[in-house]
Scaffold this active site. Structure first.
Site, PDB file in Angstrom:
ATOM      1  N   ASP A 137       0.854  -1.181   0.000  1.00  0.00           N
ATOM      2  CA  ASP A 137       0.000   0.000   0.000  1.00  0.00           C
ATOM      3  C   ASP A 137       0.894   1.238   0.000  1.00  0.00           C
ATOM      4  OD1 ASP A 137      -2.375   1.392   0.093  1.00  0.00           O
ATOM      5  OD2 ASP A 137      -2.506   1.353   2.276  1.00  0.00           O
ATOM      6  N   HIS A 181      -3.553  13.962   0.846  1.00  0.00           N
ATOM      7  CA  HIS A 181      -3.805  13.029   1.957  1.00  0.00           C
ATOM      8  C   HIS A 181      -2.664  13.084   2.972  1.00  0.00           C
ATOM      9  CE1 HIS A 181      -4.897   9.465   4.220  1.00  0.00           C
ATOM     10  NE2 HIS A 181      -3.730   8.915   3.932  1.00  0.00           N
ATOM     11  N   GLU A 240     -10.400   4.035   3.227  1.00  0.00           N
ATOM     12  CA  GLU A 240      -9.445   4.735   2.376  1.00  0.00           C
ATOM     13  C   GLU A 240      -9.776   4.356   0.940  1.00  0.00           C
ATOM     14  OE1 GLU A 240      -5.375   4.048   3.739  1.00  0.00           O
ATOM     15  OE2 GLU A 240      -5.652   5.612   5.258  1.00  0.00           O
ATOM     16  N   GLU A 261      -8.951   4.019  -2.697  1.00  0.00           N
ATOM     17  CA  GLU A 261      -7.681   3.886  -3.397  1.00  0.00           C
ATOM     18  C   GLU A 261      -7.887   3.203  -4.752  1.00  0.00           C
ATOM     19  OE1 GLU A 261      -4.526   2.241  -1.068  1.00  0.00           O
ATOM     20  OE2 GLU A 261      -5.241   3.135   0.810  1.00  0.00           O
ATOM     21  N   ASP A 278      -9.227   0.399   1.621  1.00  0.00           N
ATOM     22  CA  ASP A 278      -8.290  -0.026   2.659  1.00  0.00           C
ATOM     23  C   ASP A 278      -8.854   0.390   4.024  1.00  0.00           C
ATOM     24  OD1 ASP A 278      -5.919  -0.933   3.838  1.00  0.00           O
ATOM     25  OD2 ASP A 278      -5.016   1.062   3.716  1.00  0.00           O
ATOM     26  N   ARG A 297      -8.617   3.794  13.032  1.00  0.00           N
ATOM     27  CA  ARG A 297      -7.674   4.876  13.343  1.00  0.00           C
ATOM     28  C   ARG A 297      -7.190   4.846  14.781  1.00  0.00           C
ATOM     29  NH1 ARG A 297      -5.998   5.868   8.354  1.00  0.00           N
ATOM     30  NH2 ARG A 297      -7.716   6.491   6.986  1.00  0.00           N
ATOM     31  N   GLN A 335      -4.625   2.047  14.989  1.00  0.00           N
ATOM     32  CA  GLN A 335      -3.451   2.504  14.235  1.00  0.00           C
ATOM     33  C   GLN A 335      -2.633   3.537  15.006  1.00  0.00           C
ATOM     34  OE1 GLN A 335      -4.618   4.142  10.438  1.00  0.00           O
ATOM     35  NE2 GLN A 335      -2.537   4.688   9.837  1.00  0.00           N
ATOM     36  N   LYS A 386      -5.003  -1.986  10.055  1.00  0.00           N
ATOM     37  CA  LYS A 386      -5.306  -2.186   8.637  1.00  0.00           C
ATOM     38  C   LYS A 386      -5.571  -3.644   8.278  1.00  0.00           C
ATOM     39  CE  LYS A 386      -3.806   1.989   7.159  1.00  0.00           C
ATOM     40  NZ  LYS A 386      -4.467   2.843   6.146  1.00  0.00           N
ATOM     41  N   THR A 408      -9.152  -5.670   3.624  1.00  0.00           N
ATOM     42  CA  THR A 408      -8.930  -4.725   2.522  1.00  0.00           C
ATOM     43  C   THR A 408      -9.802  -5.206   1.378  1.00  0.00           C
ATOM     44  OG1 THR A 408      -6.623  -4.457   3.218  1.00  0.00           O
ATOM     45  CG2 THR A 408      -7.196  -3.689   1.005  1.00  0.00           C
ATOM     46  N   GLU A 420     -10.193  12.434   7.131  1.00  0.00           N
ATOM     47  CA  GLU A 420      -9.974  13.766   6.559  1.00  0.00           C
ATOM     48  C   GLU A 420     -11.287  14.517   6.387  1.00  0.00           C
ATOM     49  OE1 GLU A 420      -7.574  11.434   3.626  1.00  0.00           O
ATOM     50  OE2 GLU A 420      -6.849  13.450   3.141  1.00  0.00           O
TER      51      GLU A 420
END
Lengths: 393, 393
Positions: free
Chosen positions: A110, A117, A181, A183, A213, A217, A220, A233, A237, A338
């Site tokens: 990844d 970002h 996420e 992607e 993904d 948080r 993490q 994570k 996925t 975000e």
């Protein structure tokens, strides 16, 4: 007029004959035509001796290993076949339901190639420092993820449990900051190879798929120093069920935005491989973001050149993901971290408000790219619904 | 007296009948007896219908998938077979040469479970802070490595090239700080499972092998923030050719040193799985370190419980490595970074001095553990010689 009479299978539609993504349905390898799938096993004899074993395999991996000449030949034959006026003997269209993960993932890497970002995350987590670390404009930063928990679109995502900080020290429980996420993923193939130039790297990319993904948080934030993301994570996925061949994106190429410094020669592209992929993120059916992939600073060709520059081999089945795609505008951000600015600015989701994901929430990511001559190329959806944590289910 | 008359195949020797590690030689799956190998394919009919397909497979993966009851049954039959006075029909001993990587690596996770190693690295890289980060005593810290570049002992290691810092900005070239990490690896098997307690996790470990997690410290130092090690590690990870079954280590169990705080319930072991594995590191034939695995703070059972606690599945072929094994003494450090204190204190290697690896250097890691009744259990060597970088070769 093609024998496949379907308004969803025209050059104006994302899954018309200009797209033709590959997947695996209960009947084996298939190609997506509009909103249906054409299994290839019954048609294998039409593809010739060399290609027939590739379309009758249980997964796409043998096709991935076959390399660019086989990919081009098969695609050309498929275009001919699906645009013919008469159906070939044995052709039968089936639904898209039941599509499984179409390839065995070898290694999953990844990346972190969106400047917006990386800067957003930097501003939130290191408010006193430079939002971008000094290596970011020189290296396509990335890390290895867990290949064994890559799942196909539609697979429910069970809320992970794990360790997080609390005022009483670390506690274990369901994540309270479950995020996405958005992607773009690149599925690798061709002969096992290393030390690829960006130009050579392109021939090791079979196709493109969307990736979500999923990220916890809180897990993490507590675990990631000094060795990077791990359990925040690794629980899941999600990838799209249908892999759109790279060849379909020739009209979507763009030059990525400048990095602000020269890059070292091993990362210089002769023809840039930025892609004008327009992503849409729906949260419980409400469009909440439109991340523009054209704003990514590093291309997949540079990412593969970098990851193989130390002698590491690229194998068929390797999956590289772009990293969260975020544009400069608020409604172009590719994560809820975000969008809600770390949970401080709730997002309107229809009549509801959200910061992070709640149980039962569904996220659907789709994308299109220009296909040339006014056509549009589709990337199949990646969708997932949050199931309660096991201890609460 | 066994039909295998060999002083290297006695209970006093590391590869006597108490050890019996599995590998794959050109003749297929074999078991190591002393300094030779006994291929199992010609003997398959002796193992019965259920086990025969497992010993005639091209790799150990089907055996890994079969799970603990099959592992125990096979081991019991093998002990009987190799300690019998008469050779079974078809038995033929062959050399150890030509042993290949005995299993396909699914996911590879590298932990960081030596307090001494973590503190040494912390002192070197964060001289003004606490040597240990606050999460370290609560979480078995780890990250995913590259499964596709795990190689078998004996494979030459080509000096990686990559980006590193210089006074003129980043440059690309051969690593100047090429290092080892002496580690112990655990090969996983049994049914695909998640959310394992430490006690359950034990049944998902087939066996043990030594690991050399080659590391380019200059590449690593420039790339690793914020997502962790990537190209500084991904060029090669060497593992021993012979996997010693976990069952051979029952007399080697010890209690790990205290962490200094309670751990959360999901990491509590009912019976601790520290292991008294005594490692030796030879640099160009000179013994330079004796890392004691019994000083590791987190056990493989805790590591597997942690990595599966978020719902991530453990698959047959998953490889987890302990992290660099370093004891409290200087001559117990498991990396040259620590032995040479970041290159500042050269290490005597016979008549030569070294900080990091030079082209042509050979590193050999071996280990033994107590096997009960005065016997000793061996872990097969992991050896590698540095070949020049491709641009200089």
């Amino acid at each position: 007029m093609s024998w496949i009479e379907d308004p969803a299978f025209t050059p104006d539609a994302p899954f018309g004959p200009q797209t033709l993504p590959y997947g695996v349905v209960p009947g084996g390898i298939a190609v997506r035509v509009g909103d249906r799938a054409l299994p290839l096993r019954p048609l294998a004899s039409l593809f010739g001796e060399r290609l027939a074993p590739l379309v009758t395999a249980p997964t796409l991996n043998p096709l991935l290993a076959a390399g660019r000449p086989a990919w081009s030949e098969l695609r050309a034959k498929l275009v001919e076949l699906v645009t013919a006026t008469a159906a070939p003997r044995g052709a039968e269209l089936v639904g898209l339901d039941g599509a499984v993960l179409p390839f065995e993932v070898a290694d999953y890497v990844d990346f972190y190639s969106s400047r917006h970002h990386a800067e957003n995350v930097g501003r939130m987590f290191r408010p006193d420092g430079d939002p971008l670390l000094p290596n970011w404009t020189h290296i396509p930063i990335g890390y290895h993820g867990r290949a064994g928990t890559v799942v196909v679109s539609g697979t429910p995502v069970v809320r992970p449990e794990g360790q997080r900080r609390s005022s009483d020290g670390p506690v274990f429980g369901p994540s309270r900051r479950l995020d996405i996420e958005a992607e773009v993923g690149f599925v690798c193939g061709g002969p096992v190879a290393s030390r690829l130039s960006p130009a050579k790297a392109v021939d090791h990319v079979f196709g493109v798929t969307l990736v979500n993904d999923w990220s916890a948080r809180d897990i993490q934030a507590w675990e990631y120093q000094p060795l990077g993301p791990f359990l925040g994570k690794s629980f899941a996925t999600s990838v799209g069920a249908w892999i759109t061949p790279l060849e379909a994106f020739s009209a979507a190429r763009v030059t990525p935005p400048p990095l602000g410094n020269d890059v070292l020669p091993y990362l210089v592209e002769d023809r840039p491989w930025g892609l004008d992929i327009r992503i849409e993120v729906e949260w419980n059916g409400v469009l909440v973001s439109r991340p523009p992939f054209r704003t990514m600073s590093w291309t997949f060709a540079q990412q593969l050149a970098h990851l193989s520059s130390n002698g590491a081999t690229v194998r068929p089945g390797d999956l590289i993901a772009s990293g969260t795609v975020s544009g400069p505008e608020r409604d172009e951000r590719g994560s809820f971290l975000e969008l809600s600015w770390g949970g401080q600015e709730p997002v309107a989701v229809g009549d509801a408000e959200r910061t992070f994901l709640e149980d039962g929430d569904t996220v659907r990511i789709t994308a299109t790219a220009p296909g040339g001559n006014g056509s549009v190329v589709g990337l199949s959806e990646v969708v997932g619904t949050i199931a309660p944590a096991v201890s609460e289910g």
